[in-house]
Design an enzyme around this catalytic site. Structure first.
Site, PDB file in Angstrom:
ATOM      1  CE  LYS A  23      12.511  13.542 -34.022  1.00 27.99           C
ATOM      2  NZ  LYS A  23      12.579  14.029 -32.651  1.00 27.99           N
TER       3      LYS A  23
ATOM      4  NE  ARG B 125      36.685  17.704 -36.940  1.00 28.88           N
ATOM      5  CZ  ARG B 125      36.868  18.997 -36.693  1.00 28.88           C
ATOM      6  NH1 ARG B 125      37.841  19.667 -37.288  1.00 28.88           N
ATOM      7  NH2 ARG B 125      36.087  19.623 -35.832  1.00 28.88           N
TER       8      ARG B 125
ATOM      9  CE1 TYR C 137      16.704  13.763 -33.316  1.00 29.60           C
ATOM     10  CE2 TYR C 137      15.412  11.818 -32.779  1.00 29.60           C
ATOM     11  CZ  TYR C 137      15.828  13.093 -32.475  1.00 29.60           C
ATOM     12  OH  TYR C 137      15.346  13.708 -31.346  1.00 29.60           O
TER      13      TYR C 137
ATOM     14  NE  ARG D 178       9.538  15.383 -37.096  1.00 26.48           N
ATOM     15  CZ  ARG D 178       9.035  15.003 -35.926  1.00 26.48           C
ATOM     16  NH1 ARG D 178       8.272  15.836 -35.228  1.00 26.48           N
ATOM     17  NH2 ARG D 178       9.259  13.802 -35.452  1.00 26.48           N
TER      18      ARG D 178
ATOM     19  CG  LEU E 265      10.650  18.547 -33.650  1.00 29.45           C
ATOM     20  CD1 LEU E 265      11.707  18.740 -34.726  1.00 29.45           C
ATOM     21  CD2 LEU E 265      10.748  17.166 -33.056  1.00 29.45           C
TER      22      LEU E 265
ATOM     23  CG  HIS F 222      34.212  23.178 -39.320  1.00 26.49           C
ATOM     24  ND1 HIS F 222      35.483  22.758 -39.047  1.00 26.49           N
ATOM     25  CD2 HIS F 222      33.625  23.405 -38.118  1.00 26.49           C
ATOM     26  CE1 HIS F 222      35.667  22.732 -37.743  1.00 26.49           C
ATOM     27  NE2 HIS F 222      34.554  23.120 -37.150  1.00 26.49           N
TER      28      HIS F 222
ATOM     29  CD  GLU G  38      10.383  21.614 -28.453  1.00 30.22           C
ATOM     30  OE1 GLU G  38       9.608  20.796 -28.955  1.00 30.22           O
ATOM     31  OE2 GLU G  38      11.418  22.010 -29.039  1.00 30.22           O
TER      32      GLU G  38
END
Ligand code: PDD
Length: 285
Positions: free
Chosen positions: A148, A100, A32, A51, A204, A102, A180
């Site tokens: 991110k 589903r 995101y 990014r 980040l 992995h 951070e």
């Protein structure tokens, strides 16, 4: 209500529905961005989009939109938002294969793409005047904090601990080093230098962090040392502040039971914060 951009369409937020098989929902398999606009001008759109591309690349998802297509989406979101200061949220997940598993779906399925806007609330003048409180918590995150990722459990648990303690941010500590915040980068003024953790897998790479460093270098505002901050040195720092797209430079005047400096937002923060506000006006588009 302002429309959101969802998988190539502009739709009402309630019409943007994600499959229960979406890998973002099942695995947190997505990334995101949060991009701010001030006075309806985007700040740092290009580094944020860079990014995003990098985060996608690192987890093997192809960027679904070109740079220009993203910029067009951002422009429309900013124009349609009810307020002049806007926080844009982008999320891209690996999509919703039928089963589903992995491992990544092979062949890949279409990613799920969302971009939406919401009003950006400025930090209150009272907080800027007195400074905010932070707590320290162990950094429970994984080994690729430079991506991110929407996997934010350790971050949200840390922030919740901060809120429960009446604090604005949790400072994450790994092996005795303050790296951070739960959703921000960390700076401290120690012996005339401005210290912040170096880029790498443990933090980040914040767009605000980099914009501030660029500005400091351009205008020779203060010597900078990029190194992790030992926790006891953080408690003894003259000044501490955190940076993020939604809070700019937020002064921290209390950490746990320690008072930072003289307990008020410091001179360096005031100088940098004013310079940063001017820089934002200068470079926003
Ligand atoms: N978070 N570090 C972490 C862990 C973050 O989540 C963020 C931002 C930052 C600061 O990055 P930037 O200056 O690019 O905003 C540093 C956003 C605001 C969020 O998760 O909402």
């Amino acid at each position: 209500m302002t429309q959101v951009y969802f998988n190539g369409q502009w739709v009402a937020p309630e019409a943007a529905k994600v499959s229960v098989f979406d890998r973002g929902f099942l695995f947190g398999d997505g990334v995101y961005e949060v991009i701010p606009a001030f006075g309806r001008r985007l700040f740092g759109a290009v580094p944020h989009l860079d990014r995003l591309t990098r985060s996608l690349h690192e987890i093997g998802i192809e960027n679904p939109l070109s740079r220009q297509a993203w910029l067009d989406v951002l422009a429309r979101l900013v124009a349609d938002c009810a307020t002049d200061d806007v926080s844009i949220y982008i999320q891209v997940t690996r999509g919703a294969p039928a089963k589903r598993d992995h491992a990544y779906p092979n062949p890949p399925v279409a990613p799920t793409v969302l971009a939406s806007a919401s009003p950006l609330q400025p930090v209150s003048p009272t907080v800027l005047k007195s400074g905010a409180r932070a707590i320290t918590v162990p950094d429970l995150r994984w080994g690729r904090c430079d991506i991110k990722s929407v996997n934010l459990l350790p971050n949200i648990m840390a922030r919740q601990q901060a809120v429960a303690a009446g604090a604005a941010e949790a400072i994450l500590v790994r092996e005795g080093m303050a790296l951070e915040g739960a959703a921000s980068n960390l700076f401290a003024v120690i012996d005339e230098d401005l210290i912040t953790a170096p880029l790498g897998v443990h933090i980040l790479g914040g767009v605000t962090r980099q914009a501030l460093l660029d500005l400091i270098q351009r205008d020779r505002l203060i010597p900078v040392v990029e190194t992790p901050i030992p926790i006891d040195r953080l408690f003894d720092a003259q000044e501490v502040f955190v940076t993020s797209s939604t809070r700019d430079l937020l002064p921290i005047t209390r950490i746990n039971e320690h008072v930072v400096g003289d307990g008020k937002p410091g001179e360096v923060w005031q100088r940098l914060s004013a310079a940063f506000a001017a820089y934002k006006r200068e470079v926003s588009q």
